[in-house]
Design an enzyme around this catalytic site. Structure first.
Site, mmCIF file in Angstrom:
data_model
loop_
_atom_site.group_PDB
_atom_site.id
_atom_site.type_symbol
_atom_site.label_atom_id
_atom_site.label_comp_id
_atom_site.label_asym_id
_atom_site.label_seq_id
_atom_site.Cartn_x
_atom_site.Cartn_y
_atom_site.Cartn_z
ATOM 1 C CB CYS A 68 63.160 68.362 18.446
ATOM 2 S SG CYS A 68 61.909 69.427 17.745
ATOM 3 C CB CYS A 71 65.381 73.937 15.530
ATOM 4 S SG CYS A 71 64.015 74.871 16.029
ATOM 5 C CB CYS A 146 59.285 75.230 21.693
ATOM 6 S SG CYS A 146 59.175 75.522 20.003
ATOM 7 C CD GLN A 251 51.639 83.823 5.919
ATOM 8 O OE1 GLN A 251 52.367 83.295 6.136
ATOM 9 N NE2 GLN A 251 51.057 84.259 4.606
ATOM 10 C CG ASP A 346 50.033 83.904 0.323
ATOM 11 O OD1 ASP A 346 51.146 83.127 0.023
ATOM 12 O OD2 ASP A 346 49.700 84.291 1.316
ATOM 13 C CB CYS A 372 55.642 78.921 1.463
ATOM 14 S SG CYS A 372 54.164 77.899 0.767
#
Length: 414
Positions: A68, A71, A146, A251, A346, A372
């Site tokens: 995957c 991660c 997950c 978020q 933001d 971000c």
């Protein structure tokens, strides 16, 4: 060519980097200090074999780890992993010649992400499968568990797979189910459905609605257009309850949101009027309105409408004025921001260079910048600092656990 490599550091995208006479080699899923053997081609390592493991290497918790693409840093112990994220912010600031206090990274626990983007494809047996894209590939990894996701999202995957089937009628469709857990249940917005051939047929829409009803979804929408809604999806922003627009921004992790909101509210205490720019549906607007009147602006008309709908659900707030406005094409000028002694922004990953230039020319004494993307944050921070602001502190937030993604909150004062 097979080579033995010594990993010196982890790069900004989460891959280990080995310095070689031919230049840097990027080796996925490796850590600083490790010795590895790998097939090297065009500066990238494949078929990596760990010869000497780092003492910071830990056992991954997901059965999909390594395949995957989600991660990339699950094998790294929490302490050095969080410090690495802190370093990414330091490096971005240093490139702009900025010195500031960078606080320790705020960690979030596993099992807390309330939003997932699940890709749907037809499996070898002709049935739908849901999952994430494989590492560096368009191939789909079917997901059954997950560890980063809210368990309620994981539990819904079988039912969501049945919903996805209806959106796979056209061979060119590559549907993505954007799934959000709200206070009233699951909200699902589907994108990536072939439209040139006429879009989703009426029969397919009926099948999708039937599957959504059987799955007890709060709402099912197609690229923001509601197909069926049994309950209005709502979320809590501070003391307000806000109807979430179909396909609207939220978020990803409530704990990360709370960490960012608390720092923003603390920074603006004592303000007489606050501007909340790129406000969405009011993530920061309502908490800020417990301090002072708020002028809110965002390009999303649906987000602004949701924010306005939420105003009547909370008591004790200072007045809120909200406007739908594209802050990239029409940034708020100093005249528009008159009276605002505090500004929060933001923006998306691209940052907000033109809007930041306008803020720099105002009489605001405090700016809270939620970002971000440390790189565009540092670029925009340079503008504020050159205008007489001081970057008081920056707090990294690990909203996207075990990924290379870094969120942050920066506080500037004149």
């Amino acid at each position: 060519m097979t080579e033995t490599l010594i990993i010196s550091r982890v790069g900004g995208q989460g891959d280990g980097i080995a310095e070689t006479p031919a230049g840097p080699v990027f080796a996925p899923l490796t850590l600083p200090g490790e010795t590895v053997r790998a097939e090297v081609r065009d500066g990238r390592a494949g078929s990596v074999e760990i010869l000497v493991a780092s003492p910071d290497r830990i056992a991954p918790v997901s059965p999909h780890y390594g395949d995957c693409g989600g991660c990339s840093l699950q094998h790294w112990a929490a302490g050095p992993y969080l410090e690495w994220k802190r370093d990414q912010v330091r490096f971005a600031l240093a490139r702009e010649g900025i010195e500031a206090v960078v606080e320790p990274t705020v960690a979030v626990p596993p099992g807390t992400r309330r939003r997932l983007a699940l890709h749907a494809r037809l499996g070898p047996d002709g049935k739908a499968i849901l999952g994430f894209k494989a590492r560096k590939s368009w191939r789909l990894v079917e997901v059954r568990v997950c560890p980063v996701a809210d368990p309620r999202l994981v539990a819904a995957i079988p039912a969501l797979t049945r919903v996805a089937e209806a959106f796979l009628e056209h061979p060119k469709s590559a549907p993505t189910l954007h799934v959000t857990w709200t206070l009233t249940g699951l909200d699902v917005d589907v994108t990536g459905v072939e439209r040139r051939s006429g879009g989703l047929s009426r029969d397919a829409q009926v099948r999708a609605i039937e599957a959504a009803t059987a799955a007890d979804l709060a709402r099912l929408s197609l690229a923001g257009d509601t197909l069926v809604m049994s309950r209005q999806p709502v979320v809590a922003f501070g003391p307000a309850t806000v109807p979430l627009p179909a396909g609207g921004f939220l978020q990803a992790v409530p704990e990360a949101e709370a960490a960012m909101v608390s720092r923003a509210v603390e920074a603006v205490r004592g303000a007489k009027k606050i501007a909340d720019l790129f406000c969405g549906a009011g993530t920061f607007t309502f908490p800020l309105a417990t301090v002072a009147p708020v002028l809110a602006a965002d390009a999303s008309a649906a987000g602004i409408a949701a924010l306005k709908a939420g105003v009547g659900t909370a008591k004790g707030l200072k007045p809120i004025t909200a406007e739908a406005r594209d802050l990239f094409r029409r940034p708020l000028a100093p005249y528009d921001l008159r009276g605002c002694d505090a500004v929060l922004l933001d923006p998306p990953r691209a940052g907000a260079l033109e809007q930041t230039r306008q803020i720099a020319a105002t009489k605001a004494t405090v700016v809270v910048y939620v970002s971000c993307n440390p790189v565009t944050f540092a670029r925009d921070a340079r503008v504020l600092i050159d205008a007489g602001f001081r970057l008081e502190r920056v707090t990294p937030v690990d909203q996207f656990l075990w990924s290379a993604h870094v969120e942050l909150v920066g506080v500037f004062r004149r």
